[in-house]
Design an enzyme around this catalytic site. Structure first.
Site, short mmCIF file in Angstrom:
data_model
loop_
_atom_site.label_atom_id
_atom_site.label_comp_id
_atom_site.label_asym_id
_atom_site.label_seq_id
_atom_site.Cartn_x
_atom_site.Cartn_y
_atom_site.Cartn_z
N HIS A 32 15.76 -7.28 -19.43
CA HIS A 32 15.06 -6.86 -18.22
C HIS A 32 15.99 -6.50 -17.07
O HIS A 32 15.51 -6.12 -16.00
CB HIS A 32 14.13 -7.97 -17.73
N LYS A 84 6.76 -5.78 -3.33
CA LYS A 84 7.57 -6.22 -4.47
C LYS A 84 8.40 -7.41 -4.00
O LYS A 84 8.45 -7.68 -2.80
CB LYS A 84 8.49 -5.09 -4.95
N ARG A 85 9.07 -8.11 -4.91
CA ARG A 85 9.94 -9.19 -4.47
C ARG A 85 10.97 -8.68 -3.47
O ARG A 85 11.39 -7.52 -3.53
CB ARG A 85 10.64 -9.84 -5.68
N LYS A 133 16.40 -3.92 -4.11
CA LYS A 133 15.17 -3.16 -3.90
C LYS A 133 15.15 -2.47 -2.53
O LYS A 133 14.32 -1.63 -2.25
CB LYS A 133 13.96 -4.08 -4.05
N THR A 185 7.15 -1.73 -12.23
CA THR A 185 5.79 -1.46 -12.68
C THR A 185 4.89 -1.22 -11.47
O THR A 185 3.86 -0.56 -11.58
CB THR A 185 5.21 -2.62 -13.51
N LYS A 191 1.58 1.38 -10.95
CA LYS A 191 0.26 1.05 -10.40
C LYS A 191 -0.06 1.95 -9.22
O LYS A 191 -1.21 2.42 -9.08
CB LYS A 191 0.25 -0.41 -9.90
#
Ligand SMILES: *Cc1c(COP(=O)(O)O)cnc(C)c1O
Length: 819
Positions: free
Chosen positions: A363, A554-555, A560, A662, A666
């Site tokens: 991952h 998101k986290r 990110k 992901t 969505k």
């Protein structure tokens, strides 16, 4: 009736009686005394009863069918609330709404009473949940194995802008209505102790583990209900109960205190989910969780296999075990131990079985997320497993020597044991060696796994390293969370799409249809209003639904790059105040994210966004053009409100760092346009929707690597870009933290003196220009509608049904078993 699927017919009176019965006998309430929470609980119990029947029937049917199954091992299953989604799967949403209305209850309100089972951190755990949904929807025999944490991921709140963490007792006082204890399936797991050498009846020398203590694994099943079919699969979660009966003597002669301490430690094994995402903390209790999970799950898989009358040698024909990241790696030496020490198989026979049973999903490439465990710790907790790991590695090193004679450098790189300083066991290496297939989670990521992470493994085992691009379940992430859009789609193309998402492509024919555009945008507007109402009610902030809703959920992680988004917001603030020519479409920036409690910089970024929000939202000079909202406690049920309301989806990780994502899928499915880097699955989303319907910016993977090699100097960008300079300098002083100067300076410091490890400054200018293109595109409402419709229409590939079919066809080799 055994093996007869229960029909999806619905007896309203019987259901209402069952709800009332549960009110009384399970919750000691009458309709007059019951609260909304009681009604939700009783209703869910009544529904769960039916699905438990189908769970047991499916179990017996599969056992009798002699089929091959997949066992999905994951330390996390971020399932989200079950009641509403299960009503969709059961096709009972409208009938149950009516039945409850007759009892004086509003279904929508009751569904709000459910607390999210937050048994995961983020994407990895949510993926496991989507995969279980897609396995059941397509009737591929499966069991999900996880842990029954007493406390899930912490609940987040803000105190003067700073993240606070509170325990998440997700089951509440009353217990969770969808779970059922299966005491007949309980297992035990050992820890500590020693390895005994003995001579068996054939005179052969054998080894066996004598654990120092044993704990009990209590089995809890949650039903995974197939979409409008009759199959229900178990998500089996293990709860650890303190040592029973506690065996003092072998633990450590006479060490009473040590033994008691170990017992207390063991009693805590499934107390709480570790709150780290993409980060390995290396705590002893975490390794205990991992082994406990694997020991109970492997034992249960073997129980099923042997109970069906199959010989142990046939295990690989009947069962495959998918390892969701390296967290369940210890299942490999555990199965070896059982085959060798309990079933007395030869090493070669045992290894050949393992090598056909296990498959591993990688991952992440982030070094801080690649798990290693100290050899000394494994020696203490799991002495027999360490011996087996050594033997696996010893034999593997001989293979490496045969392929690359004399290449000690390659041996050092591929060895399961990392030398130098404290010797560590590399879980990813063990997984690659012990599995028949290894996959990355998006095309780009899988290429980087082969090229950068495991090039020698790829050479040694051609074809073992594969790709399966992630996906999301369209049931939860469109049909359930966006009923208005679902209904519009039903009207246009029929109702088959939730089971076959590629059917959405038929919507592309209407992308230029003015009436459809108008209806599609009316749905978006209503979803924005639903979110705006929620924000007004819960946070007291008024949002303008004519503004662009720009979402990053998101986290919280540097890779990110929520801080890139923040610096862009600062640049808009600066321009609105200082450039009279500057014009922009009103924008609402929406954030939601939890930071790992020990991740200081991530928490500073949350604080900074909250402080900027406070100032910006109350600055009359901005004319309402800019709003910033950080919604606390990001979780599945919050994603379900935010995603349908999003116009813009922020997917802005440094290229090469996000394995797939992901959330990007969505949001695109619900008609948000992506602003994103060429990273993870963004690359494939662009391929599907086309360049005109996505906003790509930033350095490519190889450009990032090149810049790093040249010696990246973020200060150069700062000095040469006046907008960037002005924006970053807003973090100095007390503009956003009155009376507390430089409270936000840490972020600026990280980007300048700290070397900007995630290339925020290098990507800033291109990001700003992508955002300007978005602003311009939004002014053409018909053009925007067309792009949004095409996003919904063209992302059918990202159904987790397709991901599961890829696993089934390319890795697991399963057949569907229809009921
Ligand atoms: C989908 C989802 C994630 C993953 O989001 P990414 O943007 O892919 O990191 C995390 N948490 C929740 C609650 C989700 O629903």
């Amino acid at each position: 009736m055994q093996n007869q699927p229960q029909a999806l017919s619905f007896d309203k009176a019987a259901f209402q009686a069952s709800v009332k019965q549960h009110l009384l006998t399970t919750y000691a309430q009458t309709p007059a005394t019951a609260s909304a929470r009681h009604w939700y609980l009783a209703m869910s119990r009544a529904l769960a009863e039916t699905s438990t029947g189908n769970l047991i029937d499916t179990e017996q049917h599969l056992a009798a069918t002699d089929c091959r199954s997949v066992n999905y091992l994951s330390l996390e299953f971020l399932i989200g609330r079950l009641t509403g989604n299960n009503l969709i799967s059961l096709d009972l949403y409208a009938p149950v709404a009516e039945a409850m209305a007759e009892l004086g209850q509003n279904l929508t309100d009751l569904l709000e009473e459910e607390r999210d089972p937050a048994l995961g951190n983020g994407g990895l755990g949510r993926l496991a949940a989507c995969f279980m949904d897609s396995l059941a929807a397509q009737e591929f025999p499966a069991v999900g194995y996880g842990l029954h944490y007493e406390y899930g991921l912490f609940r987040q709140s803000f105190d003067q802008g700073r993240q606070m963490e509170a325990p998440d007792g997700w089951r509440g006082q009353e217990g969770y209505p969808w779970e059922i204890q299966r005491p007949e399936l309980n297992q035990t797991a050992g820890f500590y102790g020693r390895v005994e050498v003995y001579t068996d009846e054939q005179g052969a020398q054998r080894r066996r583990w004598v654990p120092g203590m044993q704990v009990e694994g209590v089995a809890w099943d949650l039903p995974v209900i197939g979409y409008q079919n009759h199959s229900v699969y178990p998500l089996r979660l293990w709860e650890c109960r303190a040592p029973v009966p506690f065996r003092l003597a072998p633990f450590n002669e006479g060490d009473y205190v040590g033994a008691q301490a170990a017992a207390i430690e063991a009693g805590n094994i499934t107390k709480v989910l570790y709150p780290n995402d993409n980060h390995d903390q290396g705590k002893t209790l975490r390794l205990m969780q991992q082994y406990f999970h694997c020991a109970c799950s492997v034992a249960d898989i073997l129980r099923r296999h042997l109970a069906a009358g199959h010989p142990i040698e046939a295990l690989a024909a009947q069962e495959t075990i998918q390892l969701n990241d390296t967290h369940p790696t210890i299942a490999i030496p555990e199965l070896m131990r059982i085959l060798l020490d309990e079933h007395q198989l030869s090493w070669e026979a045992a290894w050949s079985i393992c090598n056909q049973v296990f498959a591993y999903t990688n991952h992440t490439l982030l070094p801080e997320a690649l798990e290693t465990w100290s050899e000394a710790l494994i020696a203490e907790l799991l002495p027999r497993h360490l011996e087996i790991i050594f033997e696996i590695n010893h034999r593997f090193m001989a293979e490496v020597e045969a392929k690359w004679p004399g290449r000690d450098d390659i041996k050092q790189k591929l060895s399961v044991i990392q030398e130098g300083g404290q010797r560590m066991v590399r879980m990813a290496n063990l997984c690659v060696i012990g599995s028949y297939a290894v996959n990355g989670v998006a095309a780009l990521h899988s290429e980087l796994v082969k090229r950068d992470l495991f090039p020698e493994f790829d050479a040694l085992f051609p074809g073992k390293l594969q790709n399966v691009t992630n996906g999301v379940t369209p049931r939860r992430w469109l049909k359930f969370c966006n009923p208005a859009l679902s209904q519009l789609i039903d009207e246009k193309i029929g109702t088959g799409w939730p089971a076959q998402l590629s059917q959405l492509s038929a919507l592309a024919d209407f992308a230029d249809d003015a009436e459809f555009q108008q209806r599609y945008m009316a749905v978006k507007k209503a979803n924005k209003q639903r979110l705006a109402d929620w924000v007004a009610d819960n946070l007291g902030i008024a949002l303008d639904t004519d503004a662009i809703f720009d979402v990053q959920i998101k986290r919280l992680h540097e890779y990110k790059r929520q801080h890139l988004n923040l610096v862009h917001i600062l640049s808009l603030y600066h321009r609105l105040l200082n450039d009279p020519q500057f014009e922009m479409t009103p924008r609402v920036f929406i954030f939601a994210a939890k930071a790992a409690p020990g991740y200081a910089l991530a928490k500073e970024i949350i604080f900074a966004i909250n402080k900027v929000a406070e100032q910006v939202n109350n600055d009359p000079r901005l004319g309402g053009k800019l709003k910033v909202v950080f919604i606390p406690d990001y979780r599945v049920s919050l994603a379900e409100i935010i995603i349908p309301a999003a116009d813009v989806s922020e997917q802005i990780s440094t290229a090469g760092k996000e394995a797939s994502g992901t959330g990007n899928m969505k949001l695109a499915l619900n008609g948000a346009l992506t602003v994103g880097t060429m990273d993870g699955a963004n690359v494939e989303i662009r391929e599907e929707v086309g360049d005109d319907n996505i906003f790509i910016f930033g350095l490519l993977v190889d450009e990032v690597l090149e810049l790093k090699q040249q010696g990246y100097q973020p200060a150069r960008y700062y000095e040469s870009d006046s907008l960037l300079k002005a924006s970053l300098d807003l973090l100095l002083g007390d503009t956003f933290t009155p009376g507390e100067p430089d409270a936000l300076a840490g972020i600026r410091h990280n980007l300048l003196e700290g070397g900007d490890p995630y290339f925020v400054l290098a990507d800033f200018a291109d990001y700003v220009s992508a955002q300007e293109r978005i602003d311009e595109a939004y002014r053409d409402q018909a053009g925007w509608a067309r792009k949004a419709i095409l996003n919904t229409a063209l992302v059918g590939k990202f159904s987790s049904d397709r991901s599961i079919r890829d696993y089934v066809n390319n890795i697991w080799q399963l057949e569907a078993v229809k009921r």
